[in-house]
Design an enzyme around this catalytic site. Structure first.
Site, PDB file in Angstrom:
ATOM      1  N   CYS A 141      48.605  12.843  -7.481  1.00 34.80           N
ATOM      2  CA  CYS A 141      47.815  13.142  -6.605  1.00 34.80           C
ATOM      3  C   CYS A 141      48.478  14.041  -5.218  1.00 34.80           C
ATOM      4  O   CYS A 141      47.965  15.195  -4.826  1.00 34.80           O
ATOM      5  CB  CYS A 141      48.017  11.769  -5.358  1.00 34.80           C
ATOM      6  N   HIS A 189      48.417   7.703  -1.617  1.00 34.08           N
ATOM      7  CA  HIS A 189      46.974   8.469  -2.342  1.00 34.08           C
ATOM      8  C   HIS A 189      46.495   8.896  -1.172  1.00 34.08           C
ATOM      9  O   HIS A 189      46.302   9.125  -0.517  1.00 34.08           O
ATOM     10  CB  HIS A 189      46.464   7.402  -3.155  1.00 34.08           C
ATOM     11  N   HIS A 201      40.690  14.549  -6.442  1.00 31.64           N
ATOM     12  CA  HIS A 201      41.842  13.992  -6.355  1.00 31.64           C
ATOM     13  C   HIS A 201      42.530  13.595  -7.199  1.00 31.64           C
ATOM     14  O   HIS A 201      41.859  13.570  -8.483  1.00 31.64           O
ATOM     15  CB  HIS A 201      41.947  12.913  -5.394  1.00 31.64           C
TER      16      HIS A 201
END
Length: 228
Positions: A141, A189, A201
């Site tokens: 990510c 994240h 993402h």
């Protein structure tokens, strides 16, 4: 008299230089700016379609031009991005005029940069998730976010926690801001906000994808947004 004629001629030449509206052009971009770029590349020996779509063919031509003119290389952050140096070498200029205030100038640069970041990010949809990955062959990510920013001339931290620490908190994210989620302890994240409650993402089970922040999983994990 000769000096006057020379000045008029020079001014005419400067006015004749084509201009584009964006600070940089990337794969996935479309429109008249891309057509001007494609035409200029063809004028410099390339042979690509002038269709206004910055696809693989245009990307290859930009990279070849950058290599031939020592503008960038595969090791460079801007390889394949038609930024100011590349556009200038092709006889293209940025059409944005000087702003009356530093704040207006910063806003214009920020908006152009965000547009480029979003274009780059969207062009990578479908890329696989790879732990520790930092290239289109596979991203985690934070590697995905760092890559999208780097392709548009912005250097940002590598990890989610570092991005969280370096960013400036904003109450409501705008396009190009980074949104953070607590999927484990602390910020773990992150993605790039697209507007309309959506973000892009690299998910561990999806690869690079676009998700909705209203999804119960993401809304529960949401920590906040930051601007870098």
């Amino acid at each position: 008299m000769k000096k006057f004629i020379m000045s008029v001629t020079l001014a005419g030449a400067l006015l004749a230089v084509p201009s584009i509206s964006e600070a940089s052009l990337n794969i996935g971009d479309r429109g008249d700016d891309v057509r001007q770029l494609q035409s200029a590349l063809n004028d410099n020996g390339k042979n690509i379609a002038v269709d206004g779509v910055f696809g693989p063919q245009t990307l290859g031509a930009v990279k070849a031009h950058q290599l031939a003119n020592s503008i960038s290389s595969p090791a460079g952050n801007f390889y394949g991005t038609a930024g100011p140096a590349t556009l200038g070498s092709l006889g293209l200029s940025n059409s944005s005029s000087g702003s009356s205030t530093a704040t207006q100038t910063a806003t214009t640069v920020s908006n152009s940069s965000s547009s480029g970041i979003i274009s780059t990010a969207k062009s990578l949809v479908g890329s696989s998730y790879v732990w520790g990955g930092t290239s289109p062959s596979g991203f985690d990510c934070s590697g995905f976010i760092q890559y999208a920013f780097a392709q548009n001339g912005q250097s940002i931290p590598r990890t989610v926690s570092q991005m969280w620490s370096a960013g400036t908190s904003v109450s409501s994210p705008r396009t190009g801001d980074i949104v953070f989620f607590e999927t484990r302890t602390g910020p773990s994240h992150a993605g790039i906000y697209l507007g309309n409650n959506q973000f892009i993402h690299s998910g561990s089970s999806t690869g690079v994808t676009i998700s909705n922040m209203s999804n119960p999983y993401w809304s529960k994990a949401y920590m906040g947004a930051k601007r870098l």
